[in-house]
Scaffold this motif. Structure first.
Motif, short mmCIF file in Angstrom:
data_model
loop_
_atom_site.label_atom_id
_atom_site.label_comp_id
_atom_site.label_asym_id
_atom_site.label_seq_id
_atom_site.Cartn_x
_atom_site.Cartn_y
_atom_site.Cartn_z
N ILE A 6 6.60 11.23 -22.08
CA ILE A 6 7.42 10.17 -21.45
C ILE A 6 8.38 9.54 -22.46
O ILE A 6 9.60 9.57 -22.23
N ARG A 9 10.99 12.24 -23.78
CA ARG A 9 12.04 12.57 -22.82
C ARG A 9 13.01 11.40 -22.65
O ARG A 9 14.22 11.60 -22.59
N ASN A 10 12.45 10.20 -22.58
CA ASN A 10 13.32 9.05 -22.35
C ASN A 10 14.28 8.82 -23.52
O ASN A 10 15.40 8.37 -23.33
N THR A 11 13.80 9.15 -24.72
CA THR A 11 14.64 8.96 -25.90
C THR A 11 15.96 9.73 -25.74
O THR A 11 17.01 9.26 -26.16
N ARG A 13 17.19 10.67 -22.82
CA ARG A 13 17.73 10.48 -21.48
C ARG A 13 19.15 9.91 -21.56
O ARG A 13 20.03 10.30 -20.80
N ARG A 287 14.10 -0.46 -16.82
CA ARG A 287 13.06 0.47 -16.39
C ARG A 287 11.91 -0.19 -15.67
O ARG A 287 10.78 0.31 -15.71
N ASP A 290 10.31 2.21 -13.34
CA ASP A 290 9.39 3.16 -13.97
C ASP A 290 8.06 2.49 -14.27
O ASP A 290 6.99 3.09 -14.07
N GLU A 311 8.44 4.85 -28.28
CA GLU A 311 9.88 5.13 -28.22
C GLU A 311 10.58 4.53 -29.43
O GLU A 311 11.42 5.18 -30.06
N VAL B 95 10.19 9.40 -11.83
CA VAL B 95 10.71 9.10 -13.17
C VAL B 95 11.88 10.06 -13.42
O VAL B 95 11.69 11.28 -13.42
N TYR B 97 13.71 11.11 -15.80
CA TYR B 97 13.88 12.01 -16.95
C TYR B 97 12.74 13.02 -17.08
O TYR B 97 12.64 13.72 -18.07
#
Lengths: 387, 221
Positions: A6, A9-11, A13, A287, A290, A311, B95, B97
Motif C-alpha cells: 500500500i 504503490r501510493n508513493t 501514485r 485519502r 482510503d 510512506e 483503492v 493505486y
C-alpha cells in the motif's frame, strides 16, 4: 502482496509530488552531508593551520625552587638542581607517545646569554624547520638562515645593538651574519638573537642540551590532557604544562565551525521535516476515503498509522541514500572551490551512510507521526462521509 | 443473526441536533436478503452503517450471534469487520493505486506476511466469478463503474463474509449494469450470504426476501 504494497504503490501514485518531496529532502540531506564532510576536512586543516600559530605544550626540566629570605630581606626564589634536557631523548620520547600522530611540531630551544659590543643579549638556539612550523606568523626583513653561521635577530634587539640585515656580528667570539631581522612580533622573540641550535650547543659545550621544548599538538580528536599525560609518562621528572588558554582558543575556533555546521544542519533538517509533515497532512486529508475503506475492512488504527509512517520512512531512507552520495560528491567540489582542503579529502564510511539513512528515516517518520496519527484516528463513519 | 434493539443516532451540526435514527429494532436472520428502502434522508444509509459497525449508535444495542457489538472493544470490532462483514458502497470505492487483484486481496494485506498463494488463487477465482477474468492487473481507473463494483463484491467473496452490506450498489450504474450487479447479489445470497441492501429503487427491492421502509429515522413497514 502485503501491507508494504500500500505505501509503496501510493508513493508512486503521484510521481511529481513524490519526486518533489524526495528532491527537497535529498537536497536537505545533501547539504547536511556536504557541510559535515567539509567541516571535518576544514576543521582538520584549520587545526593544522592554527597549530602554526604557536605551541600548546611546554616541556622544561623539573625544577626545585627555594624561596630565600634572611633577616627580613626577601631575596626571591632560587632555582637549584636545574639540569638541561637531552634533545635527542626528549624529542624521541614525545614522538613515540600513543597519540604521536596528533603531534605536529616539536621545537627544542637552548637559551643562553651573550654580549654584543658590550651589550648583553639573550641568544636562543632553535631547529629552524620545527620552529617555523609553529611560528608561521613570523615575517622577516631578509631570508631565514641556510648556514650555521647565520642568525635571525629580533627587531628590538637589532635596534638596541644597531644591527641590520646583512651585518656581521661577533658572538661568543665567532663571526655570524645577520640573515634576517624579525618584523615586530609583540612577543619575546623581539628581544633575542636566534641561532642554529646545533651550532649553539657546540659553542656552549652542551652537545644535545636544550633548555626547553615547545610542542604543537592537534586536539580535535583528543583532549590535550591525554597528550600531556602520555608525554609525562615518557618523561618522568620533567615539567610538562599544557597551555590551556592556547588550546581552548584553538578548540573554540574548531568548535565554532562545528556548531555552525550543526545549527545550519538542524535548520535544514527541521525545514525538510516540516515539508514532509505538511505533505503527509495533506495526504491524510486527501485519502480519507482510503482510510475509511481500510477501516471498514478491519484495518486497526495502528495499521493505518504504520502505513502513513512507512510512506514517510520510504521517502526518508531514499533521500538518505541519494542525499548522502550527492552530498559526499558535493563536498569535493565545495572544498576545491574554497581551496581549504590542504590536501585532505572526505572519506567514505559505510557506517556514516547507514547512520544517515537511519537518522533521516527516523526524522521523516517523526515528522509524519502527527498527521499519521490524525489519519488513523479518523473514525470510519467520518471517513465515509467523504464517500 | 444480526439484531438491533432500540437503536438511536443523533447527528450534531453547528449546535443543532438531528435525530437520524429513532429506536429502531429489527432482526436479520442468517441467509436473508433484506432491502432497506426509503426516500433520501430517511436514515437508511445511517442504519446500514450502524449495522455494519462503521457508525457507533448513541443508544440501543446491536447484537451479532448474541454478542453485544456495541460494547465491543476496537480490536474485536476490527476482527468482525475483517472476518464476517463486508461493505460495498454506491461509488464502488476501491483503492485507486492498487490493481483489481490487490483490491480484492486488501483484507489479507494487513500484515508484513504476504497473502498466501492459495488466497491469491482464491481472489482470482472470485474475480472470475464476478466476470472480471483477465482484468486482475487493471487499476480501478481503467475499469468501468460496474466492473469496479464487481471488484468490491469479489472482495466480499474472497473474505467469505457472512454478511454483505450494500449501500445503493446500483446507484451510480446504468440499468443493464445495475441489473447484473443485482443478479450477482442474488446469487451470493442463494449461496448462503446474508445481504442487507439500501436502495431507493422499488424494482430492486422486490428481489429481496424482505423490504423494510424507513421514514424520518423510523421503520414504517
Amino acid at each position: 502482496m502485503n501491507i508494504l504494497t500500500i505505501p509503496l504503490r501510493n508513493t508512486w501514485r503521484k510521481p511529481t509530488r513524490t519526486l518533489l518531496l524526495l528532491l527537497v529532502f535529498t537536497l536537505g540531506v545533501m547539504a547536511i552531508v556536504a557541510l559535515y564532510q567539509v567541516s571535518l576536512v576544514i576543521g582538520d586543516g584549520m587545526e593544522k593551520k592554527l597549530s602554526t600559530y604557536g605551541a600548546n605544550i611546554l616541556i622544561s626540566p623539573g625544577q626545585e625552587k627555594l624561596s630565600v629570605s634572611y633577616g627580613g630581606l626577601h631575596l626571591g626564589d632560587m632555582l637549584y638542581e636545574l639540569q638541561p634536557l637531552s634533545e635527542e631523548k626528549t624529542v624521541a620520547a614525545v614522538r613515540s607517545i600513543e597519540l604521536k600522530n596528533r603531534i605536529s611540531a616539536v621545537a627544542p630551544k637552548l637559551v643562553t646569554m651573550a654580549t654584543v659590543n658590550g651589550t648583553p643579549v639573550a641568544v636562543v638556539g632553535v631547529r629552524w624547520e620545527e620552529e617555523l612550523l609553529i611560528k608561521s606568523y613570523w615575517a622577516t626583513d631578509g631570508a631565514y638562515p641556510e648556514e650555521q653561521n647565520e642568525i635571525v635577530i629580533g627587531r628590538t634587539a637589532a635596534l638596541n645593538l644597531g644591527l641590520a640585515q646583512g651585518d656581521t656580528v661577533r658572538l661568543f667570539e665567532q663571526p655570524f651574519r645577520v640573515s634576517a631581522v624579525l618584523l615586530p612580533t609583540g612577543g619575546d622573540d623581539d628581544n633575542v638573537i636566534l641561532v642554529d641550535l646545533g651550532r649553539l650547543q657546540a659553542i656552549t659545550g652542551q652537545p644535545d642540551g636544550v633548555s626547553f621544548l615547545e610542542v604543537a599538538a592537534l586536539c580535535s580528536g583528543c583532549p590535550i590532557d591525554d597528550i600531556v599525560t602520555q608525554i609525562r609518562a615518557g618523561l618522568p621528572g620533567m615539567d610538562i604544562k599544557a597551555l590551556s588558554n592556547v588550546v581552548s582558543q584553538r578548540m573554540a575556533s574548531i568548535h565554532f565551525v562545528q556548531r555552525l555546521v550543526l545549527s545550519i544542519s538542524l535548520v535544514i533538517l527541521v525545514t525538510a521535516a516540516t515539508m514532509v509533515g505538511l505533505s503527509m497532512l495533506s495526504a491524510v486529508n486527501e485519502r480519507k476515503k482510503d482510510i475509511g475503506l481500510l477501516r471498514s475492512l478491519g484495518y486497526s488504527k495502528g495499521r493505518v498509522f504504520f502505513i502513513f509512517c512507512l510512506e514517510a520512512g520510504i521517502i526518508g531512507v531514499l533521500s538518505g541514500i541519494l542525499g548522502y552520495f550527492s552530498g559526499f560528491g558535493a563536498s569535493f567540489k565545495t572544498l576545491s572551490l574554497l581551496a581549504m582542503a590542504e590536501g585532505a579529502r572526505p572519506v567514505f564510511e559505510p557506517g556514516h551512510l547507514l547512520l544517515t539513512c537511519g537518522i533521516i528515516g527516523l526524522v521523516t517518520i517523526i515528522a509524519a507521526a502527527y498527521p499519521a496519527w490524525k489519519g488513523a484516528s479518523i473514525e470510519p463513519s467520518q471517513a465515509l462521509l467523504a464517500l | 443473526m444480526l439484531k438491533a434493539v432500540n437503536i438511536t443516532k443523533v447527528f450534531k451540526n453547528e449546535g443543532t441536533e438531528v435525530q437520524v435514527l429513532s429506536k429502531i429494532s429489527l432482526e436479520i436472520p442468517q441467509g436473508e436478503f433484506l432491502a432497506l428502502v426509503g426516500r433520501s434522508g430517511s436514515g437508511k444509509s445511517t442504519l446500514l452503517n450502524v449495522l455494519s459497525t462503521l457508525v457507533r449508535p448513541d443508544g440501543g444495542e446491536l447484537l451479532y450471534n448474541g454478542n453485544k457489538v456495541t460494547a465491543m472493544p476496537d480490536k474485536k470490532l476490527n476482527q468482525l469487520r475483517h472476518a464476517d462483514f463486508s461493505v460495498i458502497f454506491q461509488f464502488h470505492h476501491l483503492v485507486p493505486y492498487l490493481t483489481a487483484l490487490e483490491n480484492t486481496l486488501l483484507p489479507f494485506m494487513r500484515s508484513i506476511k504476504p497473502a498466501s498463494r492459495e488466497m491469491v488463487d482464491k481472489a482470482k477465482q472470485c474475480l472470475e466469478r464476478v466476470g472480471l477474468a483477465g482484468k486482475e492487473n487493471r487499476l480501478p481507473g481503467s475499469l468501468s463503474g460496474g466492473e469496479q463494483q464487481r471488484v468490491a463484491i469479489a472482495r466480499a467473496l474472497v473474505k467469505s463474509s457472512r454478511i454483505l452490506f450494500a449501500d445503493e450498489p446500483t446507484g451510480s450504474l446504468d440499468k443493464a449494469t445495475g441489473e447484473s450487479i443485482m443478479h450477482l447479489l442474488g446469487e451470493l445470497n442463494r449461496d448462503g450470504m446474508t445481504v442487507i441492501m439500501v436502495t431507493h429503487d422499488p424494482e430492486y427491492a422486490q428481489l429481496a426476501d424482505r423490504s423494510i421502509h424507513m421514514e424520518d429515522g423510523r421503520l414504517v413497514s
